[in-house]
Design a protein around this motif. Structure first.
Motif, short mmCIF file in Angstrom:
data_model
loop_
_atom_site.label_atom_id
_atom_site.label_comp_id
_atom_site.label_asym_id
_atom_site.label_seq_id
_atom_site.Cartn_x
_atom_site.Cartn_y
_atom_site.Cartn_z
N ALA A 1 0.84 -1.19 0.00
CA ALA A 1 0.00 0.00 0.00
C ALA A 1 0.88 1.25 0.00
O ALA A 1 1.94 1.26 0.64
N PRO A 2 0.48 2.31 -0.71
CA PRO A 2 1.24 3.56 -0.64
C PRO A 2 1.33 4.07 0.79
O PRO A 2 0.45 3.83 1.61
N ALA A 3 2.40 4.80 1.07
CA ALA A 3 2.69 5.19 2.45
C ALA A 3 2.20 6.58 2.82
O ALA A 3 2.36 6.99 3.97
N THR A 4 1.64 7.34 1.89
CA THR A 4 1.20 8.70 2.19
C THR A 4 -0.30 8.85 1.97
O THR A 4 -0.94 7.99 1.36
N ALA A 5 -0.83 9.97 2.43
CA ALA A 5 -2.26 10.22 2.25
C ALA A 5 -2.62 10.31 0.77
O ALA A 5 -3.69 9.85 0.35
N PHE A 6 -1.75 10.92 -0.04
CA PHE A 6 -2.02 11.01 -1.47
C PHE A 6 -2.11 9.61 -2.08
O PHE A 6 -3.00 9.31 -2.86
N GLY A 7 -1.17 8.74 -1.69
CA GLY A 7 -1.17 7.40 -2.25
C GLY A 7 -2.33 6.56 -1.77
O GLY A 7 -2.93 5.80 -2.54
N SER A 8 -2.68 6.69 -0.49
CA SER A 8 -3.77 5.88 0.05
C SER A 8 -5.12 6.25 -0.54
O SER A 8 -6.08 5.49 -0.42
N ALA A 9 -5.20 7.39 -1.21
CA ALA A 9 -6.44 7.79 -1.86
C ALA A 9 -6.65 7.07 -3.20
O ALA A 9 -7.74 7.17 -3.79
N LEU A 10 -5.65 6.36 -3.68
CA LEU A 10 -5.81 5.63 -4.94
C LEU A 10 -6.85 4.52 -4.76
O LEU A 10 -6.85 3.83 -3.73
N PRO A 11 -7.72 4.32 -5.74
CA PRO A 11 -8.72 3.25 -5.61
C PRO A 11 -8.07 1.88 -5.58
O PRO A 11 -7.15 1.60 -6.35
N ARG A 12 -8.57 1.03 -4.70
CA ARG A 12 -8.01 -0.30 -4.51
C ARG A 12 -9.04 -1.36 -4.85
O ARG A 12 -10.17 -1.34 -4.36
N HIS A 13 -8.66 -2.28 -5.71
CA HIS A 13 -9.55 -3.36 -6.10
C HIS A 13 -9.70 -4.35 -4.95
O HIS A 13 -8.80 -4.50 -4.12
N ARG A 14 -10.82 -5.05 -4.92
CA ARG A 14 -11.05 -6.00 -3.82
C ARG A 14 -10.03 -7.13 -3.81
O ARG A 14 -9.82 -7.78 -2.78
N ASP A 15 -9.36 -7.37 -4.94
CA ASP A 15 -8.33 -8.40 -4.99
C ASP A 15 -6.95 -7.88 -4.61
O ASP A 15 -5.97 -8.61 -4.70
N GLY A 16 -6.87 -6.61 -4.22
CA GLY A 16 -5.64 -6.13 -3.63
C GLY A 16 -4.82 -5.15 -4.43
O GLY A 16 -4.07 -4.36 -3.85
N TRP A 17 -4.91 -5.18 -5.76
CA TRP A 17 -4.10 -4.26 -6.54
C TRP A 17 -4.75 -2.88 -6.58
O TRP A 17 -5.94 -2.72 -6.35
N TYR A 18 -3.94 -1.88 -6.89
CA TYR A 18 -4.39 -0.49 -6.94
C TYR A 18 -4.61 -0.06 -8.39
O TYR A 18 -3.80 -0.37 -9.26
N ASP A 19 -5.71 0.64 -8.62
CA ASP A 19 -6.01 1.17 -9.95
C ASP A 19 -5.21 2.46 -10.12
O ASP A 19 -5.54 3.49 -9.53
N VAL A 20 -4.18 2.39 -10.95
CA VAL A 20 -3.27 3.53 -11.08
C VAL A 20 -3.48 4.29 -12.40
O VAL A 20 -2.68 5.16 -12.74
N ASP A 21 -4.56 3.99 -13.12
CA ASP A 21 -4.77 4.66 -14.42
C ASP A 21 -4.86 6.17 -14.27
O ASP A 21 -4.26 6.92 -15.04
N SER A 22 -5.64 6.64 -13.28
CA SER A 22 -5.79 8.08 -13.10
C SER A 22 -4.48 8.73 -12.69
O SER A 22 -4.15 9.84 -13.11
#
Length: 535
Positions: free
Chosen positions: A189-210
């Motif tokens: 998981a990202p370590a900052t507030a900006f990173g933690s705002a990234l949408p996370r899929h239920r299977d664990g990976w983060y949607d980084v398209d945006s």
């Protein structure tokens, strides 16, 4: 904190991978073959898997020609094959001629830059993809780092899906970013507030398209504002570091490698994906020869600067665990992971190849061992040391370092200008030491203040399932390393023999960056003297 995947030790317990059986008759697509890790991997496969059907090397064209020309010049001629060439020259040449196929392509382009029909043909002709292509420059311009470390995974996963084959992707333990504590074999998981705002899929990976789109827009804005190529590179480098730290990583390299992991996890959902994360990769422990290395790696840049009298103090946490792993253990981990991927059910797995949890090395011990060996036996390392070390290598806290560097800078700059006024040409040695120390600290200070420990229970579990014969042939356990013997005899000797040229010789391409850094030539642009992109 980390987002844990299922324990890899519990996956496919009935599968006992046998590497030589798994790879027999198979065709492997390998990217990044001109790089350090991939060369050791290739040598290991050639030597231990005689029934391998074919290795397909995707190599970008160079100044000297296409893929085959680069293979002959940069891979086949490498000293990594010297032991095998001496023992079985005819077998090696026959393997290269009959079982190595070179394809000219670029992982950063759709379809690898090939016509669609040729891309599909290539994909359907392989059984496993191993991606070792990367840029390991910690301070690369953001657009270039994104292209090879992150966006290339779109093309590689597309190939794996067309082929319907497993993908083994080589990442880094340092995707764990600025977290602290115990780092397991799991998605991060990202370590900052900006990173933690990234949408996370239920299977664990983060949607980084945006996020990728936002980074592309920032890159475009910088490009529109800069006409000068040198200024553009500097600004894109600064942008990469700023964005990495905003989202929870120290540098552009680790940030973009994390992005690449998320792209791969999403694209390979429901398919077989194995991510192998090495820590700080250094010279071989034993195979194909003890101490074999190519180029100057992370810890070596500081060792080289100390040996040449260009630095004697550095910001570091002496009680921190610096995680170093010999490259042959990494290559062995890739072999075992590939064998498991070929024989097991479709799964996603993450393995960390590291030493910190099983055979920890404190940074202070590394400094003490290397410094004592340097003082006792510097004449043995004639390419590394041009004279006996004159100073102890001191480490201080970050705050003390900044104060000391500022005071040293005032004196060095004042003396430099006094000499200039007196008509003396060139920079003083004090100014060169200042520039080198500043650049080394800028690049490596994060890695010299380790605040977490990497674990690899999953990888050790995989090795245990493979049996005793495989553990002997493909060892991955860092407990095999005697740090005093490895650092003081194996590694320093290898660095001296393989990575450096004689004092009067022209530097090889792999060492030009480090030589430039140590000699003060790179002091102005902030670029790291690290290996170049491997494609």
């Amino acid at each position: 904190m980390t987002d844990f995947l299922p324990d890899p030790d519990l996956l496919d317990p009935q599968v006992v991978p046998d590497a030589r059986v798994a790879f027999a008759g198979k065709r492997i697509l390998l990217t990044g073959a001109t790089g350090f890790v991939a060369k050791v991997l290739l040598e290991k496969l050639v030597r231990t898997v005689p029934d391998l059907e074919r290795i397909v090397l995707l190599i970008r064209p160079g100044e000297g020609g296409g893929a085959h020309a680069r293979f002959v010049r940069e891979i086949a001629a490498s000293s990594v094959f010297d032991p095998l060439r001496a023992a079985r020259p005819a077998c090696l040449e026959r393997f290269f001629a009959e079982r190595v196929e070179c394809v000219t392509g670029e992982v950063t382009e759709a379809c690898f830059g090939l016509p669609p029909h040729r891309f599909a043909q290539l994909a359907r002709s392989v059984d496993l993809i191993v991606n070792a292509a990367a840029s390991v420059d910690f301070r690369e311009p953001l657009d270039q780092a994104l292209a090879i470390n992150a966006l290339s995974l779109r093309h590689l996963t597309a190939c794996a899906r067309v082929a319907d084959v497993p993908l083994v992707h080589i990442s880094t333990c340092y995707v764990n970013g600025v977290h602290r504590g115990e780092m397991r074999e799991a998605n991060v998981a990202p370590a900052t507030a900006f990173g933690s705002a990234l949408p996370r899929h239920r299977d664990g990976w983060y949607d980084v398209d945006s996020l990728l789109e936002a980074l592309a827009q920032r890159i475009d804005r910088v490009r529109r504002r800069c006409a000068d190529p040198a200024d553009l590179r500097r600004r894109l480098t600064d942008l990469g570091v700023a964005q990495a730290r905003r989202y929870g990583w120290n540098d552009t390299y680790t940030f973009t490698k994390w992005l690449g992991e998320q792209i791969a996890l999403r694209a390979m959902h429901g398919r077989t994906l194995t991510i192998v994360r090495p820590s700080i990769v250094e010279s071989t422990l034993a195979e194909p020869a003890p101490g074999w290395i190519e180029g100057v790696k992370v810890a070596d840049a500081v060792i080289l600067a100390y040996a040449r009298g260009r630095t004697s103090f550095f910001p570091a946490r002496r009680d921190g665990i610096i995680d170093i792993v010999p490259v042959d253990l990494v290559a062995n981990a890739i072999v075992l992971a590939g064998a498991e991927a070929l024989q097991g059910m479709p799964r996603r797995r993450i393995y960390q190849c590291c030493s910190g949890s099983t055979n920890p090395l404190a940074l202070g011990d590394l400094i003490r061992l290397v410094q004592d060996e340097s003082k006792r036996n510097w004449r043995r390392y004639d390419r590394l040391f041009h004279a006996a070390p004159q100073r102890d290598f001191r480490t201080v806290g970050e705050g003390t370092f900044r104060i000391a560097l500022g005071a040293y800078a005032c004196g060095a700059v004042a003396w430099h200008w006094l000499r200039r006024l007196a008509g003396a040409p060139g920079a003083t040695r004090a100014l060169e030491r200042l520039r080198t120390t500043r650049l080394l600290a800028l690049t490596f200070a994060f890695y010299a203040h380790p605040r977490y420990r990497f674990h690899n229970a999953g990888l050790l579990g995989l090795a245990a399932r493979c049996g005793e014969a495989a553990r002997r042939l493909y060892p991955v356990d860092a407990r095999l390393v005697d740090w005093e013997d490895y650092l003081c005899r194996v590694h320093l000797a290898g660095l001296n023999r393989y990575a450096l040229r004689r004092r009067d010789a022209v530097p090889a391409p792999a060492e030009e960056g480090a030589a430039a850094l140590v000699d003060g030539a790179a002091a102005g642009d902030g670029a790291l003297a690290a290996p170049q992109p491997v494609r």
